[in-house]
Write a protein that holds these residues in place. Structure first.
Motif, PDB file in Angstrom:
ATOM      1  N   ARG A 150       0.809  -1.227   0.000  1.00  9.21           N
ATOM      2  CA  ARG A 150       0.000   0.000   0.000  1.00  9.21           C
ATOM      3  C   ARG A 150       0.836   1.268   0.000  1.00  9.21           C
ATOM      4  O   ARG A 150       0.306   2.354  -0.196  1.00  9.21           O
ATOM      5  CB  ARG A 150      -0.937  -0.010   1.213  1.00  9.21           C
ATOM      6  N   ASP A 151       2.136   1.164   0.257  1.00  7.86           N
ATOM      7  CA  ASP A 151       3.018   2.329   0.292  1.00  7.86           C
ATOM      8  C   ASP A 151       4.343   1.945  -0.346  1.00  7.86           C
ATOM      9  O   ASP A 151       5.210   1.363   0.303  1.00  7.86           O
ATOM     10  CB  ASP A 151       3.220   2.790   1.743  1.00  7.86           C
ATOM     11  N   ARG A 152       4.507   2.265  -1.598  1.00  7.42           N
ATOM     12  CA  ARG A 152       5.682   1.839  -2.360  1.00  7.42           C
ATOM     13  C   ARG A 152       6.995   2.441  -1.830  1.00  7.42           C
ATOM     14  O   ARG A 152       8.063   1.997  -2.169  1.00  7.42           O
ATOM     15  CB  ARG A 152       5.522   2.191  -3.845  1.00  7.42           C
ATOM     16  N   ARG A 153       6.901   3.473  -0.963  1.00  4.99           N
ATOM     17  CA  ARG A 153       8.106   4.052  -0.384  1.00  4.99           C
ATOM     18  C   ARG A 153       8.602   3.245   0.810  1.00  4.99           C
ATOM     19  O   ARG A 153       9.735   3.370   1.215  1.00  4.99           O
ATOM     20  CB  ARG A 153       7.840   5.496   0.079  1.00  4.99           C
ATOM     21  N   ALA A 154       7.719   2.428   1.374  1.00  2.00           N
ATOM     22  CA  ALA A 154       8.053   1.685   2.588  1.00  2.00           C
ATOM     23  C   ALA A 154       8.267   0.205   2.275  1.00  2.00           C
ATOM     24  O   ALA A 154       7.925  -0.277   1.189  1.00  2.00           O
ATOM     25  CB  ALA A 154       6.913   1.827   3.601  1.00  2.00           C
ATOM     26  N   TYR A 155       8.836  -0.470   3.242  1.00  2.35           N
ATOM     27  CA  TYR A 155       9.020  -1.916   3.136  1.00  2.35           C
ATOM     28  C   TYR A 155       8.127  -2.613   4.149  1.00  2.35           C
ATOM     29  O   TYR A 155       7.883  -2.109   5.238  1.00  2.35           O
ATOM     30  CB  TYR A 155      10.482  -2.293   3.415  1.00  2.35           C
ATOM     31  N   ALA A 156       7.649  -3.772   3.755  1.00  2.00           N
ATOM     32  CA  ALA A 156       6.885  -4.617   4.669  1.00  2.00           C
ATOM     33  C   ALA A 156       7.774  -5.776   5.086  1.00  2.00           C
ATOM     34  O   ALA A 156       8.489  -6.353   4.267  1.00  2.00           O
ATOM     35  CB  ALA A 156       5.625  -5.136   3.980  1.00  2.00           C
ATOM     36  N   VAL A 157       7.719  -6.101   6.355  1.00  2.00           N
ATOM     37  CA  VAL A 157       8.420  -7.268   6.866  1.00  2.00           C
ATOM     38  C   VAL A 157       7.471  -8.439   6.684  1.00  2.00           C
ATOM     39  O   VAL A 157       6.339  -8.420   7.177  1.00  2.00           O
ATOM     40  CB  VAL A 157       8.812  -7.084   8.347  1.00  2.00           C
ATOM     41  N   THR A 158       7.922  -9.443   5.954  1.00  2.00           N
ATOM     42  CA  THR A 158       7.076 -10.577   5.590  1.00  2.00           C
ATOM     43  C   THR A 158       7.698 -11.866   6.106  1.00  2.00           C
ATOM     44  O   THR A 158       8.892 -12.107   5.890  1.00  2.00           O
ATOM     45  CB  THR A 158       6.955 -10.655   4.044  1.00  2.00           C
ATOM     46  N   PRO A 159       6.917 -12.701   6.785  1.00  6.20           N
ATOM     47  CA  PRO A 159       7.487 -13.970   7.255  1.00  6.20           C
ATOM     48  C   PRO A 159       7.753 -14.912   6.082  1.00  6.20           C
ATOM     49  O   PRO A 159       7.014 -14.923   5.104  1.00  6.20           O
ATOM     50  CB  PRO A 159       6.401 -14.531   8.178  1.00  6.20           C
ATOM     51  N   THR A 160       8.812 -15.689   6.203  1.00  4.40           N
ATOM     52  CA  THR A 160       9.118 -16.708   5.196  1.00  4.40           C
ATOM     53  C   THR A 160       8.412 -18.004   5.606  1.00  4.40           C
ATOM     54  O   THR A 160       7.911 -18.115   6.727  1.00  4.40           O
ATOM     55  CB  THR A 160      10.639 -16.955   5.117  1.00  4.40           C
ATOM     56  N   PRO A 161       8.380 -19.004   4.736  1.00 11.80           N
ATOM     57  CA  PRO A 161       7.774 -20.287   5.119  1.00 11.80           C
ATOM     58  C   PRO A 161       8.443 -20.921   6.355  1.00 11.80           C
ATOM     59  O   PRO A 161       7.798 -21.667   7.087  1.00 11.80           O
ATOM     60  CB  PRO A 161       7.967 -21.158   3.876  1.00 11.80           C
ATOM     61  N   GLU A 162       9.697 -20.615   6.609  1.00 11.15           N
ATOM     62  CA  GLU A 162      10.397 -21.165   7.770  1.00 11.15           C
ATOM     63  C   GLU A 162       9.948 -20.533   9.084  1.00 11.15           C
ATOM     64  O   GLU A 162      10.174 -21.090  10.164  1.00 11.15           O
ATOM     65  CB  GLU A 162      11.914 -20.984   7.617  1.00 11.15           C
TER      66      GLU A 162
END
Length: 164
Positions: free
Chosen positions: A110-122
């Motif tokens: 939703r905000d291309r200037r920011a980063y989202a922290v996303t969990p990996t499958p692990e």
């Protein structure tokens, strides 16, 4: 040459005895709930850190994984605000999780200037392993309290936190 320090004066009834010294903190904690809660929090944090060290996670990293599992990808700022973890600490926390392969930073949808922290499958299995030990952890930290006292403590601390 420094002048000699004057002797500490005590009234006859106030001379601390060895047993009195040993009970000082218990008395102080009864009089000062701010000190008691800070010390209890530090003791709980040490216990949590000991438990989590076997999982190669910090308490902050565990909280991040729990939140990501519950609500999905978040910005570092949102994680920091919601979990009440200082932003500078959060950077190191996310760096460590990323280095362990448990999260990745991606452009925020939703905000291309920011980063989202996303969990990996692990992340899911790692979180499940840690969560499996939570009942024993709570018993270690709060073993001196009955179940009713734990509920009361949780309610009272929640009340303090919601007021701030």
């Amino acid at each position: 040459m420094t002048p000699a320090q004057p002797a500490r004066r005590t009234s006859p009834g106030r001379e601390p005895e060895a047993g009195g010294r040993a009970r000082y903190f218990a008395t102080l904690a009864q009089e000062r709930p701010d000190i008691a809660i800070c010390r209890a929090a530090a003791q709980a944090a040490r216990t949590v850190d000991e438990e989590l060290s076997g999982h190669r996670l910090t308490a902050a990293q565990h909280l991040v994984l729990k939140m990501l599992d519950a609500v999905g990808p978040c910005s570092q700022q949102e994680l920091s605000e919601q979990l009440r973890i200082d932003r500078s600490v959060m950077v190191g926390c996310i760096d460590g999780l990323e280095g362990s392969g448990l999260v990745r930073r991606e452009r925020h949808p939703r905000d291309r200037r920011a980063y989202a922290v996303t969990p990996t499958p692990e992340a899911g299995p790692a979180l499940a392993r840690v969560e499996g030990g939570v009942p024993q952890l709570l018993d270690r930290v709060f073993g001196a309290l009955t179940a009713a006292e734990r509920r009361t403590l949780t309610r009272l601390v929640g009340k303090i936190l919601s007021a701030s």
